[in-house]
Each structure stands twice: as structure tokens, then as C-alpha cells.
Design a protein around this motif. Structure first.
Motif, PDB file in Angstrom:
ATOM      1  N   LYS A  88       7.520   2.249  40.892  1.00  0.00           N
ATOM      2  CA  LYS A  88       6.487   2.598  39.925  1.00  0.00           C
ATOM      3  C   LYS A  88       6.766   3.976  39.338  1.00  0.00           C
ATOM      4  CE  LYS A  88       2.405   0.541  41.673  1.00  0.00           C
ATOM      5  NZ  LYS A  88       1.210   0.871  42.425  1.00  0.00           N
ATOM      6  N   LYS A  91       9.624   3.913  37.019  1.00  0.00           N
ATOM      7  CA  LYS A  91       9.264   3.298  35.753  1.00  0.00           C
ATOM      8  C   LYS A  91       8.377   4.246  34.957  1.00  0.00           C
ATOM      9  CE  LYS A  91       7.025  -0.518  36.093  1.00  0.00           C
ATOM     10  NZ  LYS A  91       6.657  -1.873  36.476  1.00  0.00           N
ATOM     11  N   GLY A  92       7.342   4.731  35.632  1.00  0.00           N
ATOM     12  CA  GLY A  92       6.364   5.568  34.952  1.00  0.00           C
ATOM     13  C   GLY A  92       6.949   6.870  34.489  1.00  0.00           C
ATOM     14  N   LYS A  95       9.705   6.795  32.003  1.00  0.00           N
ATOM     15  CA  LYS A  95       9.244   6.626  30.641  1.00  0.00           C
ATOM     16  C   LYS A  95       8.876   7.984  30.034  1.00  0.00           C
ATOM     17  CE  LYS A  95       7.890   2.452  28.856  1.00  0.00           C
ATOM     18  NZ  LYS A  95       7.484   1.160  29.274  1.00  0.00           N
ATOM     19  N   LYS A  99      11.058   9.542  27.021  1.00  0.00           N
ATOM     20  CA  LYS A  99      10.474   9.781  25.708  1.00  0.00           C
ATOM     21  C   LYS A  99      10.581  11.239  25.326  1.00  0.00           C
ATOM     22  CE  LYS A  99       7.436   5.939  25.025  1.00  0.00           C
ATOM     23  NZ  LYS A  99       6.081   5.485  25.245  1.00  0.00           N
ATOM     24  N   LYS A 338      -2.653  10.224  37.396  1.00  0.00           N
ATOM     25  CA  LYS A 338      -2.152   9.171  36.507  1.00  0.00           C
ATOM     26  C   LYS A 338      -0.863   9.581  35.792  1.00  0.00           C
ATOM     27  CE  LYS A 338      -6.996   8.181  35.909  1.00  0.00           C
ATOM     28  NZ  LYS A 338      -8.113   7.927  35.032  1.00  0.00           N
ATOM     29  N   ASP A 340       1.858   8.550  36.592  1.00  0.00           N
ATOM     30  CA  ASP A 340       2.773   7.419  36.634  1.00  0.00           C
ATOM     31  C   ASP A 340       2.663   6.575  35.372  1.00  0.00           C
ATOM     32  OD1 ASP A 340       0.215   7.037  37.627  1.00  0.00           O
ATOM     33  OD2 ASP A 340       0.759   5.227  38.723  1.00  0.00           O
ATOM     34  N   GLY A 341       1.783   6.956  34.476  1.00  0.00           N
ATOM     35  CA  GLY A 341       1.672   6.246  33.210  1.00  0.00           C
ATOM     36  C   GLY A 341       2.649   6.809  32.199  1.00  0.00           C
ATOM     37  N   SER A 342       2.401   6.537  30.930  1.00  0.00           N
ATOM     38  CA  SER A 342       3.338   7.037  29.926  1.00  0.00           C
ATOM     39  C   SER A 342       2.857   8.342  29.307  1.00  0.00           C
ATOM     40  CB  SER A 342       3.575   5.980  28.847  1.00  0.00           C
ATOM     41  OG  SER A 342       2.368   5.671  28.191  1.00  0.00           O
ATOM     42  N   ALA A 343       1.674   8.802  29.744  1.00  0.00           N
ATOM     43  CA  ALA A 343       1.196  10.075  29.221  1.00  0.00           C
ATOM     44  C   ALA A 343       2.056  11.194  29.800  1.00  0.00           C
ATOM     45  CB  ALA A 343      -0.256  10.290  29.600  1.00  0.00           C
ATOM     46  N   LYS A 344       2.222  12.243  29.031  1.00  0.00           N
ATOM     47  CA  LYS A 344       3.172  13.278  29.436  1.00  0.00           C
ATOM     48  C   LYS A 344       2.502  14.495  30.052  1.00  0.00           C
ATOM     49  CE  LYS A 344       5.658  11.251  25.815  1.00  0.00           C
ATOM     50  NZ  LYS A 344       4.531  10.339  25.517  1.00  0.00           N
ATOM     51  N   GLU A 366      -1.862   4.348  42.876  1.00  0.00           N
ATOM     52  CA  GLU A 366      -3.086   4.033  43.591  1.00  0.00           C
ATOM     53  C   GLU A 366      -2.938   4.066  45.093  1.00  0.00           C
ATOM     54  OE1 GLU A 366      -5.471   0.760  41.337  1.00  0.00           O
ATOM     55  OE2 GLU A 366      -3.342   0.406  41.042  1.00  0.00           O
TER      56      GLU A 366
ATOM     57  N   HIS B 109      -7.265   3.058  34.374  1.00  0.00           N
ATOM     58  CA  HIS B 109      -8.149   3.513  35.451  1.00  0.00           C
ATOM     59  C   HIS B 109      -9.093   4.581  34.913  1.00  0.00           C
ATOM     60  CE1 HIS B 109      -5.088   1.896  38.220  1.00  0.00           C
ATOM     61  NE2 HIS B 109      -4.266   2.380  37.340  1.00  0.00           N
ATOM     62  N   LEU B 194      -2.299   0.449  34.484  1.00  0.00           N
ATOM     63  CA  LEU B 194      -1.472   1.146  33.511  1.00  0.00           C
ATOM     64  C   LEU B 194      -0.833   0.113  32.608  1.00  0.00           C
ATOM     65  CD1 LEU B 194       0.233   3.734  35.822  1.00  0.00           C
ATOM     66  CD2 LEU B 194      -1.345   4.262  33.977  1.00  0.00           C
ATOM     67  N   HIS B 195      -0.767   0.463  31.335  1.00  0.00           N
ATOM     68  CA  HIS B 195      -0.191  -0.455  30.360  1.00  0.00           C
ATOM     69  C   HIS B 195       1.292  -0.673  30.596  1.00  0.00           C
ATOM     70  CE1 HIS B 195      -0.139   3.688  29.184  1.00  0.00           C
ATOM     71  NE2 HIS B 195       0.882   3.465  28.400  1.00  0.00           N
ATOM     72  N   ILE B 196       1.915   0.178  31.439  1.00  0.00           N
ATOM     73  CA  ILE B 196       3.350   0.016  31.685  1.00  0.00           C
ATOM     74  C   ILE B 196       3.611  -0.647  33.034  1.00  0.00           C
ATOM     75  CG2 ILE B 196       4.116   1.908  30.222  1.00  0.00           C
ATOM     76  CD1 ILE B 196       4.194   3.584  32.838  1.00  0.00           C
ATOM     77  N   ASP B 227      -1.282   9.675  23.871  1.00  0.00           N
ATOM     78  CA  ASP B 227      -0.876   8.421  24.493  1.00  0.00           C
ATOM     79  C   ASP B 227      -1.776   7.243  24.119  1.00  0.00           C
ATOM     80  OD1 ASP B 227       1.190   7.403  26.098  1.00  0.00           O
ATOM     81  OD2 ASP B 227      -0.181   7.162  27.784  1.00  0.00           O
ATOM     82  N   ASN B 230       0.052   4.434  22.589  1.00  0.00           N
ATOM     83  CA  ASN B 230       0.846   3.558  23.464  1.00  0.00           C
ATOM     84  C   ASN B 230      -0.038   2.607  24.256  1.00  0.00           C
ATOM     85  OD1 ASN B 230       3.097   4.999  22.633  1.00  0.00           O
ATOM     86  ND2 ASN B 230       2.875   6.497  24.297  1.00  0.00           N
TER      87      ASN B 230
END
Lengths: 389, 446
Positions: A88, A91-92, A95, A99, A338, A340-344, A366, B109, B194-196, B227, B230
Motif C-alpha cells: 500500500k 503504491k500510495g 504515486k 507525480k 492519509k 498513503d493516498g495521492s495527496a502530497k 488503516e 476516510h 482511498l481512490h488508489i 487532490d 484526482n
């Protein structure tokens, strides 16, 4: 180079964990190379069956009502596959990094000089990472200035200078928790709604338990429906006692009771959860101040830590959140969740720049172990890779 | 709400006021500021680019207008384009001809899915529907309990199974239960994801394919940054989104995410969450949002709200009093009580034009609900003649009033000063200088 340092860690790890290849760009501190224990809820021997303090009259019924929910938790924990944790992350964060770097390195090919277009694009790249218009302008102005004075000649040098600049902004000193020996440590956790306070507390309690501390959790979110239950389930998972009152009770009273319980049980640390509150709500911020006052009155020098939990997906409003919470309860650190999301999480630069609050933890998922300590230098190296030499 | 953006834009437009002509340089200068304001409001960069480009094309092309000031002209173009972006008409919830209508709530979340689900159930119930909530968030500890507690509060049935179940089986059984119990709307709360996270997105697809929702609502936190684009894009392409619920709009986030999400998905924002309680859900009005962003205030919203809660006759009477300036403290008290009925004061204030331009202190003063209670107490401690003619309140009377209301004479003084200031302001507003006449009358003084 940092990236290679990380590779070394891999060898120390047991072969059984071969798939947990630590990504070379990870920026959190990798402090436990040894095999992690299964995240099954360990039952602390000294913790009594009844997890609610005896003084609270509703204790019996409350606990009984929660039994059903609690029973289900081991299954949830076990279902979290250990491997997917790193997958995860990879991946997260991959990304995020791709980016960020992608955008910046996209600027480079075919460029032979650093013209205005280049600086504009660099600024926009930072903005897209939520660094914010003002901070981005400041960073880019500084670099443009360096370029004019001949400190940057080639576009290829830009990344390195940018990395150093950002790392400097992020470096706000010690990022470890203040846990003085021999005194009762209170960690107050605050933030707006839905950032992940309760989850972060669960993970933090797990960390501290692993370090051998006796932790008590105070269910200070008495507003949101079932928030206390949520914390209680975390308490069961990590084997920490949870002090709770009924919904709608005075949060300060819950924390007061938790401190009392901590004293009588000889606990080291109380982690106090609070209800999510928008920083713009005057009365709710007053309530928070009161909670802090009561903690300070009960335990000298406490709370030793006041952590603001910030959601990495939040934009510029996070700066305002940090500002107002800092003014109200004097923050000692930030937990960014969070990631692990795509937010930087670029807003961290603005917060660090203006408010000088160190980021102490990073939430990456989680699972119970998905909380890592923050290392600003590694964070920058992770975001901006520079080919040196 | 949105006031920061409002302030920014308001400032820019003020700068342009009073100039004779709109030149290309002017447009550029304004758009630079607009761009920065929008970025600071978290509107996605690409959306901002598109936006400023369009405005520039239009504005420069028709640069010189005689009937409008340059500032007004730019307002017009910026506003038109924002309206364009936010989408024209008011969005509706799609209700199936063949009940139950299935609504699926999805999102990251902590975006507010569970709370929004309960709010939506309450809203639909008030419209005469018979909703059922299905607790399909099996991931977050106590999410089921949370929905059950909320369901109890609003008296809506909640279908739940153990947390060890699969979301699909809960969805399946929930749907069956709704049909057999005659519920015409099923609102399905799902776990934050998460969308990813492909695994969890696939799980969601599975549920969607089975329940075939009539509405998939993506819950987006109004505070979301760049974001948002996205997130919205991924949920939309993978799950298919029919509408957006914008949550936590009662904060001071500038809410640029609303523009971004709307822009990339093309899907309407259907509801906005404006508080933690279950009644804090409102239908989204794009036109109003744009007016609000532009600092024109949500006059429409205020009037609509006022119409529901305020007695029409009383308002007319008040208007007459305002016009003839016989506004007394008694009327002030009356209004305070009316305002309180209309809901949280801070929500209302955002709708008032010019409020964002008020000094911070004044804002804080008015926005503090407890301060209003204090004012109420002070006025109630006055005699009827004092209320009608505050001029007679001398030091002795002040002391008595303060004692009676549990305040200090300084508080009484402050209130009287404010009353005087309000009266003066009203004189200006209603003084009838002809062209500068306000198009409306506030139901209470500020």
C-alpha cells in the motif's frame, strides 16, 4: 546517499519478510528492523476485565453493550495482511513521489536555460502539491534569486537546491515525543472532524505499548455517535485501558477521570482523544482550552504533548487549522494522516514555515502499525530524488 | 463560509472600482489576483487556468463598456464563468419509479459519509419518504454503532450485520430487508477508501453491480486541496458518480474543491453539509454559491430562509419601522428571537452581503451565539419604557439592568452604543439617496 542507506536495512530483516521490501524513498524513520509481532490484541495482564472506571455508574451496561462490537475486532485485525502494508505504501507514496518528481522533472528536458516560463511552471508544480500560492511564490523567488546570482546555472541543479530549500523549511528540530521519565505524561490529540484522531491514537498507543509503556486512553470525544466505542475497540486491540463516559458527557471530566485512573494504576501515559471540531467554532475551541487547562491543573507540566491531526488531503485550510489550534492549545506537534493516498501534503511546508510546528508522525493506512515517525530529511529525499555525482 | 475567498475577490474588485476604462492590462492584473485567490481557495490549478483563460478571452474582447464600471464588468465576466463552471440549474435526487430507490454513499476516510447518510435519511423522511439506512462500512471500528445511534436519533431503521460480514452480503440482505419492510429509499453507508486502493475500489464495484444504485453520491470534504481532482476523477471513472455531497462547509475553508470536483466530473453538487447535527444538510444552489464567492452575499438564501421562519407580517412591520426609523430595542429583541429560530447565527451571517467586509472583531462579536444570549438578557432586564426610549437609561438604571441580567454596566453600555450605531447605519441605508438604495432590507440590524 539516503536511498542506499535504506537498502542496508533490508539485509537486517528476517528472510520471512522478503516481500516487505522497504521502498528506497520512504521518509519515515524505520526504527524496527526486527520482525514485527502479529498485531493481535494483546491483553495487558494488569488491565482488569471491566475496562470502564468503577466510579462511572453506567459502566456495567456500557461495557456489556459494547461486547458485541469488541468481539469482532480480532477478526478485523487478523484480516489485515502484513504484506499489503508495504504494498500500500509503495503504491500510495509511490504515486505521490512519482507525480511530484514527475512534474518537476517534466520541466527539465529540452531546457537549456532557466527562463521565466520555467520558474512559473515550477511554482505551479508546487501549488499542485498543495504547497500553497504564497509559500510556492516564496520558494521560487528564492531560487530565482539564487539563479540570478549565479548559484544555480543549470536546470539540472534545480532539484537539488529545491530539495535543500524545502528540507530546511521542514526541519523544525526534534520530532520525537516528549516523554520525561518519572512523570505522568498526557498527550492531548486535537483536530477537525474526520482527520483520523481516534485511529491515530490507536496506532500511537500501540507504538508506546511496544516501547513498554503503560498507556491509558481517554475517550474525550463524547460528541460523535459511537466515537467512544471506536476508541474502545482500539483499546482492546492494543491492550490499553479506555476510560469513557456516556455520549454527551463533559470531555474534560472524562480526561480528569483518566488522569485519576492513570495515577491509581501507575500508568505512564494518558492519550486523550477529543471530538473533532472545526477551528472556526468559537465555543468548541473554548471547550478545548478548558480541557487543556484542566489537564494542566491536574498534572504539572502537562499536557507534555498536544498533537494536531491533519488530513493530508486538506488544502490551504490546514494552515488556518494549525494556526487556530496552535493559538488555542499551543500545539507541540503534527500528525499527518492519509499519506498513503495521492495527496502530497504540501501544506506541511506552509505550516512549518509559518508556525514552526514539527511534524511528528505520519499515518499511512488503516492498520495498527501504519504510523511512522517523521524524518524531514528523508521526507524531502523521498520527494525529490537527486542524482548526485 | 467561503468568506476568505469572498474577501480576496472583494479586495480585487474594490481596487478596480472607479476607473474609467477596462484595458487589457487591467484584465491581466485582475486575473492574476483572481488566479491567486482561487489557488489559495484550493481550486485546482488546471481548473484555474481554464477559468482565467475563458474570462480573459471574453473580457478583453469586449473591453470597453459604457454602462458598467470596470470593476462591475470584471465581476460580470468572472461571475458568468463561475456560474458556467458550477453548472446551471438546481440538482435533484433521482428517485426510482420502482422503489426502493438505492443511494450509495462513497468517499475517502473521514469525509463524512456516515453523518451525511443520516442527514440524507432525515431529509428524505421530512419529504415523506421512508428511508432505511444500511451499515455497509465494516472497516472502521464502531462505524456500525455510529450509524445505529444516528438512526435512533432520527427514528430511521438501520440495517446492520456483524463486522465480519462482506459488504456485498450486507448490501444484499439490506436491500431484501428494505423491500420486505416497505422502505422506499435505501441509503447505503460504505467504508472510507482511498481512490488508489484498487482492492477496495473493486469491492465497491462489486457492491454497486449488485445493488445497482440509482444515485451514487461522492462525499467530498470542503477542505480538500488540489487532490480533489484526482479523488473525484477516480471515483467517477471507476464507480460512476451521480452527484456530490460537499461536507464540512460550516468551516472557514474557501471551498475551492467544489469548483474542482464539479469541473472534472461534470456531476452536480447536490447537497452541502453545514454542521454536525443531523439537520445540517442543505440543497446545493450553484448560483448562490457563486454569488457568495463573489462577495455579493446569498441574498436569495437569506430571503428563502427568512420566509420559512419569519412571520411575513412581522417583517413588513419591521420594514416599515426601519424606513421610518422608529426601530426600538424592543424590536431588536424581537429580531434576536426570530434570528435564533432560523438556525446557527454563523450560517446566516455568511449570507449577508458585505459581512465579509466587516472588521474581524465585529464579526466575532456577532457570530458568538452566547453574546446574543447576553444581549437578550440585557434587553429583557429593561422596563418597557426603557426599551422604547433607551435615551432615558442613566447610570443608575444601567446598574440595575446589569444586575438583573447578570452582566456588568459596561456590557449595557456596549449594547446601547451598538444600538445607536445600528440606527445610524439604518438611516444611511434607508435614507433614500435615490440611486444608492439597497435592493433589500435586512430583517435585523448589524
Amino acid at each position: 546517499m539516503w536511498l542506499f542507506k535504506k537498502e542496508e536495512h533490508k539485509e537486517e530483516k528476517p528472510a520471512a519478510e522478503e516481500k516487505k521490501k522497504s521502498p528506497s524513498w520512504q521518509f519515515w524513520k524505520k526504527d524496527e528492523p526486527e520482525k514485527r509481532p502479529e498485531p493481535k490484541p494483546e491483553s495487558a495482564p494488569s488491565v482488569p476485565e471491566d475496562i470502564v472506571v468503577a466510579e462511572i455508574p453506567e459502566a456495567e451496561t456500557e461495557t456489556a453493550a459494547n461486547e458485541t462490537a469488541i468481539e469482532e475486532t480480532p477478526a478485523v485485525v487478523e484480516e489485515e495482511p502484513k504484506l499489503s502494508f508495504f504494498e500500500k505504501l509503495k503504491k500510495g507514496l509511490g504515486k505521490t513521489r512519482d507525480k511530484f518528481i514527475g512534474n518537476i522533472t517534466d520541466l527539465l528536458p529540452g531546457r537549456t536555460k532557466l527562463d521565466e516560463d520555467f520558474w512559473d511552471e515550477l511554482e505551479e508544480t508546487l501549488i499542485l502539491s498543495d504547497v500553497g500560492g504564497m509559500t510556492s511564490a516564496k520558494i521560487v523567488d528564492d531560487m530565482r534569486d539564487k539563479s540570478k546570482r549565479g548559484r544555480i546555472k543549470e536546470p539540472s541543479e534545480v532539484l537539488k537546491v529545491l530539495r535543500d530549500n524545502l528540507a530546511e523549511i521542514m526541519d523544525k528540530g526534534d520530532t520525537s515525543l516528549k516523554i520525561p521519565e518519572g512523570e505522568l505524561v498526557i498527550i492531548l490529540v486535537v483536530g477537525v472532524n474526520g482527520t483520523g484522531k481516534t485511529t491515530s491514537i490507536g496506532k500511537l498507543a500501540y507504538r508506546l505499548k511496544k516501547e513498554g509503556r503503560k498507556v491509558i486512553l481517554a475517550a474525550g470525544d463524547t460528541f460523535r455517535a459511537a466515537a467512544s466505542e471506536q476508541l474502545q475497540i482500539w483499546g482492546q486491540r492494543v491492550g490499553a485501558e479506555v476510560i469513557r463516559h456516556n455520549e454527551g458527557a463533559d470531555p474534560a471530566a472524562v480526561i480528569f477521570d483518566a488522569i485519576k485512573a492513570a495515577r491509581s494504576r501507575g500508568a505512564d501515559i494518558v492519550i486523550a482523544d477529543t471530538a473533532g471540531r472545526l477551528h472556526s467554532k468559537v465555543n468548541l475551541m473554548e471547550e478545548l482550552k478548558k480541557i487543556r487547562r484542566i489537564i494542566g491543573r491536574e498534572v504539572e507540566g502537562a499536557p507534555q504533548e498536544v498533537l494536531l491531526v491533519l488530513d493530508a488531503t486538506t488544502g490551504q485550510n490546514a494552515l488556518q487549522q494549525a494556526r487556530v489550534f496552535k493559538e488555542a492549545v499551543d500545539l507541540t506537534g503534527i500528525v499527518i494522516t492519509k499519506m498513503d493516498g495521492s495527496a502530497k501534503g504540501g501544506i506541511l511546508f506552509a505550516i512549518s514555515d509559518e508556525l514552526k510546528i514539527p511534524v511528528k508522525f505520519v499515518g499511512l493506512g488503516e492498520g495498527i502499525e501504519d504510523l511512522e515517525t517523521f524524518d524531514p530529511k528523508l521526507f524531502m529525499d523521498a520527494l525529490i530524488q537527486v542524482e548526485e555525482g | 463560509m467561503f468568506e476568505s475567498l469572498q474577501e480576496r475577490l472583494g479586495e480585487i474588485f474594490r481596487k478596480l472600482r472607479g476607473r474609467g476604462k477596462l484595458t487589457e492590462d487591467d484584465v491581466n492584473a485582475v486575473l492574476r489576483e483572481v488566479r491567486m485567490a482561487l489557488l489559495e481557495a484550493d481550486v485546482n490549478l488546471n481548473v484555474v487556468r481554464e477559468f482565467t483563460k475563458k474570462v480573459k478571452e471574453k473580457a478583453v474582447g469586449e473591453a470597453v463598456w459604457k454602462s458598467l464600471t470596470p470593476g462591475q464588468l470584471v465581476i460580470k465576466y468572472v461571475r458568468d464563468e463561475l456560474v458556467n463552471l458550477m453548472g446551471g440549474d438546481e440538482p435533484r435526487l433521482e428517485m426510482s419509479q420502482d422503489p426502493p430507490t438505492v443511494i450509495m454513499m462513497v468517499g475517502l476516510h473521514g469525509s463524512g459519509k456516515t453523518t451525511s447518510s443520516a442527514k440524507l435519511a432525515r431529509y428524505l423522511k421530512s419529504k415523506g419518504r421512508h428511508p432505511m439506512l444500511v451499515a455497509a462500512d465494516l472497516h472502521r471500528p464502531a462505524a456500525i454503532t455510529q450509524l445505529q445511534v444516528l438512526g435512533k436519533q432520527i427514528d430511521v431503521p438501520v440495517f446492520a450485520m456483524g463486522a465480519q460480514e462482506k459488504p456485498l452480503s450486507v448490501a444484499r440482505a439490506g436491500l431484501k430487508a428494505a423491500i420486505s419492510q416497505g422502505n422506499d429509499v435505501v441509503i447505503m453507508d460504505t467504508a472510507g477508501r482511498l481512490h488508489i486502493d484498487q482492492e477496495l475500489m473493486d469491492e465497491l464495484k462489486e457492491v454497486r453491480d449488485y445493488v445497482k444504485p440509482h444515485e451514487v453520491l461522492l462525499v467530498v470534504d470542503a477542505m480538500t486541496g488540489q487532490d480533489a481532482v484526482n479523488i473525484a476523477e477516480q471515483f467517477n471513472t471507476q464507480i460512476g458518480v451521480d452527484g456530490i455531497v460537499l461536507s464540512k462547509l460550516d468551516g472557514d475553508a474557501r471551498g475551492g474543491a467544489a469548483l474542482s470536483v464539479r469541473f472534472v466530473t461534470g456531476k452536480p453538487i447536490k447537497f452541502i453539509g453545514v454542521g454536525e447535527k443531523t439537520d445540517a444538510l442543505e440543497i446545493f444552489h450553484p448560483d448562490r454559491l457563486v454569488s457568495r464567492i463573489l462577495g455579493m452575499g446569498d441574498v436569495l438564501g437569506l430571503i428563502e430562509k427568512a420566509e420559512v421562519e419569519l412571520d411575513k407580517e412581522k417583517m413588513e412591520e419591521m420594514q416599515k419601522k426601519l424606513l421610518t426609523q422608529t426601530f426600538t430595542l424592543e424590536d431588536f429583541l424581537d429580531q434576536l428571537q426570530q434570528i435564533k429560530k432560523m438556525g446557527p447565527i454563523e450560517n446566516l451571517l455568511g449570507m449577508i452581503p458585505g459581512f465579509s467586509g466587516m472588521p474581524k472583531q465585529a464579526k466575532e462579536f456577532v457570530a458568538d451565539e452566547r453574546e446574543l444570549t447576553k444581549i437578550e438578557a440585557i434587553i429583557q432586564s429593561m422596563t418597557p419604557s426603557e426599551r422604547r426610549n433607551p435615551a432615558i437609561i442613566n447610570a443608575g438604571r444601567k446598574r440595575r439592568i446589569a444586575r438583573g441580567s447578570g452582566t456588568v454596566p459596561a456590557d449595557v453600555n456596549r449594547l446601547l452604543k451598538q444600538y445607536d450605531a445600528s440606527k445610524k447605519m439604518m438611516k444611511q441605508l434607508t435614507g433614500g439617496k435615490g440611486k444608492k438604495r439597497m435592493p433589500f432590507n435586512l430583517p435585523f440590524p448589524l
